[in-house]
Structure formats: C-alpha cells, structure tokens
Design a protein around this motif. Structure first.
Motif, PDB file in Angstrom:
ATOM      1  N   SER A 121       9.650 -25.575  23.152  1.00  0.00           N
ATOM      2  CA  SER A 121      10.981 -24.988  23.930  1.00  0.00           C
ATOM      3  C   SER A 121      11.977 -24.807  22.935  1.00  0.00           C
ATOM      4  CB  SER A 121      11.126 -25.477  25.234  1.00  0.00           C
ATOM      5  OG  SER A 121      10.183 -25.661  26.193  1.00  0.00           O
ATOM      6  N   GLN A 152      15.736 -22.437  22.216  1.00  0.00           N
ATOM      7  CA  GLN A 152      16.597 -21.281  22.588  1.00  0.00           C
ATOM      8  C   GLN A 152      16.616 -20.090  21.926  1.00  0.00           C
ATOM      9  OE1 GLN A 152      20.547 -23.272  22.437  1.00  0.00           O
ATOM     10  NE2 GLN A 152      20.403 -24.326  24.538  1.00  0.00           N
ATOM     11  N   PRO A 153      17.044 -19.045  22.395  1.00  0.00           N
ATOM     12  CA  PRO A 153      17.093 -17.593  21.661  1.00  0.00           C
ATOM     13  C   PRO A 153      17.830 -18.037  20.323  1.00  0.00           C
ATOM     14  CG  PRO A 153      17.417 -17.271  24.083  1.00  0.00           C
ATOM     15  CD  PRO A 153      17.471 -18.915  23.987  1.00  0.00           C
ATOM     16  N   GLY A 191      16.746 -19.425  17.772  1.00  0.00           N
ATOM     17  CA  GLY A 191      16.037 -20.620  16.995  1.00  0.00           C
ATOM     18  C   GLY A 191      14.650 -20.497  16.571  1.00  0.00           C
ATOM     19  N   SER A 193      14.744 -16.393  14.564  1.00  0.00           N
ATOM     20  CA  SER A 193      15.383 -15.452  15.447  1.00  0.00           C
ATOM     21  C   SER A 193      14.569 -15.270  16.863  1.00  0.00           C
ATOM     22  CB  SER A 193      15.613 -14.185  14.716  1.00  0.00           C
ATOM     23  OG  SER A 193      16.343 -14.556  13.567  1.00  0.00           O
ATOM     24  N   LYS A 209      13.158 -14.908  20.586  1.00  0.00           N
ATOM     25  CA  LYS A 209      13.725 -14.150  21.657  1.00  0.00           C
ATOM     26  C   LYS A 209      12.868 -14.427  23.063  1.00  0.00           C
ATOM     27  CE  LYS A 209      14.284  -9.807  18.654  1.00  0.00           C
ATOM     28  NZ  LYS A 209      14.238  -8.371  18.510  1.00  0.00           N
ATOM     29  N   PRO A 210      13.470 -14.296  23.951  1.00  0.00           N
ATOM     30  CA  PRO A 210      12.823 -14.636  25.221  1.00  0.00           C
ATOM     31  C   PRO A 210      11.391 -13.818  25.253  1.00  0.00           C
ATOM     32  CG  PRO A 210      15.081 -14.257  25.764  1.00  0.00           C
ATOM     33  CD  PRO A 210      14.756 -13.999  24.526  1.00  0.00           C
ATOM     34  N   THR A 229       7.988 -15.632  24.319  1.00  0.00           N
ATOM     35  CA  THR A 229       7.469 -16.620  25.175  1.00  0.00           C
ATOM     36  C   THR A 229       5.974 -16.269  25.474  1.00  0.00           C
ATOM     37  OG1 THR A 229       9.647 -17.090  25.919  1.00  0.00           O
ATOM     38  CG2 THR A 229       7.667 -17.681  27.426  1.00  0.00           C
ATOM     39  N   VAL A 262      10.823 -19.581  24.857  1.00  0.00           N
ATOM     40  CA  VAL A 262      12.122 -19.318  24.393  1.00  0.00           C
ATOM     41  C   VAL A 262      13.129 -19.080  25.654  1.00  0.00           C
ATOM     42  CG1 VAL A 262      13.664 -17.714  22.715  1.00  0.00           C
ATOM     43  CG2 VAL A 262      11.037 -18.358  22.462  1.00  0.00           C
ATOM     44  N   SER A 263      13.822 -19.592  25.897  1.00  0.00           N
ATOM     45  CA  SER A 263      14.887 -19.500  26.998  1.00  0.00           C
ATOM     46  C   SER A 263      16.261 -20.544  27.063  1.00  0.00           C
ATOM     47  CB  SER A 263      14.121 -20.410  28.036  1.00  0.00           C
ATOM     48  OG  SER A 263      14.823 -20.121  29.472  1.00  0.00           O
ATOM     49  N   SER A 264      17.017 -19.949  27.205  1.00  0.00           N
ATOM     50  CA  SER A 264      18.535 -20.536  27.065  1.00  0.00           C
ATOM     51  C   SER A 264      18.726 -21.348  28.627  1.00  0.00           C
ATOM     52  CB  SER A 264      19.694 -19.502  27.213  1.00  0.00           C
ATOM     53  OG  SER A 264      19.544 -18.672  28.643  1.00  0.00           O
TER      54      SER A 264
END
Length: 121
Positions: free
Chosen positions: A10, A12-13, A15, A83, A85-86, A89, A119-121
C-alpha cells in the motif's frame, strides 16, 4: 517452472513501489517477460513488456511513470512504479513467455500468482 512476485503493498498517491518477479526451475532461457494487472471488475491488461533483446513497451496509462527491466542471468524481471495513482490499484501479475528448459524443450508461458498494489490516501 515457478514465478514468484514480490514488492507489492500500500502506498499513497505520488509514491513509488518496485515489483520483482523471480522465475525458478529448470530454465535455460526466457524469451520475454511482462507485467499485467487486473483491477476489480476489469479485464487483465498488459502494463509493460520486455523482450530478450531489451526492447520495451508500455501501456499508455503508465508511460513515463513505470519502468520494466530484467536480469537475464537471474531470470528476474522488475517493475519500477513511480508517481502512483489510485487508478493503478490492482493485482499485478508477472508472465514469462517462451520459456525453454535446460534440456532445450519449449515449455511455453508461465504466470505468477500476483501481488496486490493499493494506491490510496
């Protein structure tokens, strides 16, 4: 022949993650290797591909962000993902194409079991 992926997780966007795919068994050579992904409710799509000669190609959605590489001596492929992005995922799968055994038999193509990338905040 067995393919084992690792490096998912997992993030974060924005990352990064680096996936690895190690092929083991009685392998003389692998013609090409690729990374695919499958998001829930969607078809599996090819993300990146690399030939035995080192030529690469990428899905438009990941160009400029993902880089595929391989170590032929170790029968291993990598996918550097930057880089993120969600929408990246998915479960990521490795594929080995045109595997030839040490006895020089054509064994065909093999898939790994997949590794989850979220990919999630």
């Amino acid at each position: 022949v067995q393919l084992v992926e690792s490096g998912g997780g997992s993030v974060q966007p924005g990352g990064s993650l680096r996936l690895s795919c190690a092929a083991s068994g009685s392998i003389f050579s692998i013609n090409a290797m690729g990374w695919y992904r499958q998001a829930p409710g969607k078809q599996r799509e090819r993300v990146a591909h690399i030939t035995s000669g080192g030529s690469t190609d990428y899905a438009d959605s990941v160009k400029g962000r993902f880089t595929i590489s391989r170590d032929k001596a170790k029968n291993t492929a990598y996918l550097q993902m930057n880089s993120l992005k969600p929408e990246d995922t998915a479960v990521y799968y490795c594929k080995a194409e045109g595997v030839e055994s040490r006895l020089r038999f054509a064994l065909g193509d093999y898939w790994g079991q997949g590794t989850q990338v979220t990919v999630s905040s």
